[in-house]
Scaffold this active site. Structure first.
Site, mmCIF file in Angstrom:
data_model
loop_
_atom_site.group_PDB
_atom_site.id
_atom_site.type_symbol
_atom_site.label_atom_id
_atom_site.label_comp_id
_atom_site.label_asym_id
_atom_site.label_seq_id
_atom_site.Cartn_x
_atom_site.Cartn_y
_atom_site.Cartn_z
ATOM 1 N N SER A 162 60.439 22.704 -7.717
ATOM 2 C CA SER A 162 60.739 24.129 -7.512
ATOM 3 C C SER A 162 62.027 24.534 -8.225
ATOM 4 O O SER A 162 62.909 23.715 -8.469
ATOM 5 C CB SER A 162 60.890 24.436 -6.022
ATOM 6 O OG SER A 162 59.695 24.161 -5.337
HETATM 7 N N1 SAM Z 1 59.171 20.700 -2.570
HETATM 8 C C1 SAM Z 1 58.839 20.252 -3.898
HETATM 9 C C2 SAM Z 1 60.028 19.825 -4.693
HETATM 10 O O1 SAM Z 1 61.149 19.901 -4.179
HETATM 11 O O2 SAM Z 1 59.806 19.372 -5.804
HETATM 12 C C3 SAM Z 1 58.062 21.277 -4.700
HETATM 13 C C4 SAM Z 1 56.712 21.347 -4.228
HETATM 14 S S1 SAM Z 1 55.494 21.968 -5.307
HETATM 15 C C5 SAM Z 1 56.040 23.579 -5.655
HETATM 16 C C6 SAM Z 1 54.221 22.162 -4.074
HETATM 17 C C7 SAM Z 1 53.661 20.853 -3.547
HETATM 18 O O3 SAM Z 1 52.807 21.124 -2.442
HETATM 19 C C8 SAM Z 1 52.808 20.108 -4.574
HETATM 20 O O4 SAM Z 1 53.302 18.815 -4.742
HETATM 21 C C9 SAM Z 1 51.423 20.092 -3.935
HETATM 22 O O5 SAM Z 1 50.666 18.931 -4.242
HETATM 23 C C10 SAM Z 1 51.765 20.183 -2.454
HETATM 24 N N2 SAM Z 1 50.694 20.647 -1.581
HETATM 25 C C11 SAM Z 1 49.751 21.602 -1.791
HETATM 26 N N3 SAM Z 1 48.965 21.736 -0.699
HETATM 27 C C12 SAM Z 1 49.428 20.842 0.223
HETATM 28 C C13 SAM Z 1 49.024 20.502 1.564
HETATM 29 N N4 SAM Z 1 47.998 21.092 2.176
HETATM 30 N N5 SAM Z 1 49.726 19.541 2.205
HETATM 31 C C14 SAM Z 1 50.784 18.917 1.604
HETATM 32 N N6 SAM Z 1 51.188 19.196 0.347
HETATM 33 C C15 SAM Z 1 50.523 20.152 -0.332
#
Ligand code: SAM
Length: 216
Positions: free
Chosen positions: A64
């Site tokens: 992010s």
């Molecule tokens: N917090 C992260 C960082 O600091 O790098 C950024 C996260 S990225 C924008 C969003 C993440 O949410 C992705 O890795 C994606 O695979 C995950 N994601 C999507 N749906 C999800 C779910 N139902 N449960 C857990 N993770 C999920």
């Protein structure tokens, strides 16, 4: 993994940008100033590490934007020893910031490859949240309740399970909208059946998948 004078200088500039965009919580600003974001980047791409932008981390996902991480962290009002659930571990950068704020962090990632990668990598940096793999749109019932929940992927609506898994007085921060943009919402659980909902700016996240997110 080296954190040189040059990297620390680049981080100071990033902190200035975050401040200029309106982040005022000094603890959050200090946390951004401490976590070496360039550790999350390949050597050839380090120039991107301290720009205020999201960046691809593989598997179609992103680390992010620092401002977004700071914004969500500020609005979550994390206190030392808070038990925090992060939905969407991704690179683990946000988890590091939460740990720097003194939280006990439970982080869940849907994508198995990312989960494995981050679970192995983060402890090498000295950051040790509890890692889980699975559908975080349903929360993490085995470890509930939580003081705070942060969702780092865009949801079509607020998952009921996440509200259920908050303690009374607990706070959920979650971007909700369509695939293009999502409004940042803060939900405070004031009683078993009473919530307060506040809305902030629009952001653009990758989708929250799963049972209470977007269907694949
Ligand atoms: N917090 C992260 C960082 O600091 O790098 C950024 C996260 S990225 C924008 C969003 C993440 O949410 C992705 O890795 C994606 O695979 C995950 N994601 C999507 N749906 C999800 C779910 N139902 N449960 C857990 N993770 C999920």
């Amino acid at each position: 993994m080296e954190d040189s004078y040059k990297h620390r200088g680049m981080r100071k500039s990033l902190v200035k940008i975050i401040r200029s965009k309106g982040i005022t919580d000094e603890r959050v600003i200090e946390a951004i100033g401490r976590v070496p974001r360039h550790f999350f980047f390949d050597n050839a791409l380090i120039a991107h590490a301290y720009q205020d932008k999201a960046f691809p981390i593989g598997e179609g996902q992103t680390i992010s934007q620092p401002f977004t991480v700071a914004f969500q962290s500020e609005k979550l009002e994390v206190k030392p020893n808070d038990k925090v659930l992060e939905v969407g571990t991704g690179s683990g950068y946000q988890a590091c910031i939460l740990l720097e704020l003194g939280a006990k962090v439970y982080t869940i990632e849907y994508n198995e490859n990312l989960y494995e990668r981050t679970r192995k990598f983060l402890p090498k940096m000295g950051y040790k949240p509890y890692f889980f793999q699975g559908d975080g749109s349903k929360g993490l019932p085995a470890k509930a309740p939580f003081d705070k929940i942060i969702v780092t992927a865009g949801a079509p609506s607020v998952p009921k399970s996440l509200i259920e898994q908050l303690k009374i007085g607990g706070v959920l921060i979650i971007p909700v909208g369509d695939s293009e943009s999502q409004k940042m919402l803060r939900i405070t659980k004031q009683g078993e059946k009473k919530i307060k909902k506040e809305s902030f700016d629009y952001f653009s996240f990758v989708p929250l998948l799963g049972e209470q997110g977007w269907k694949k």
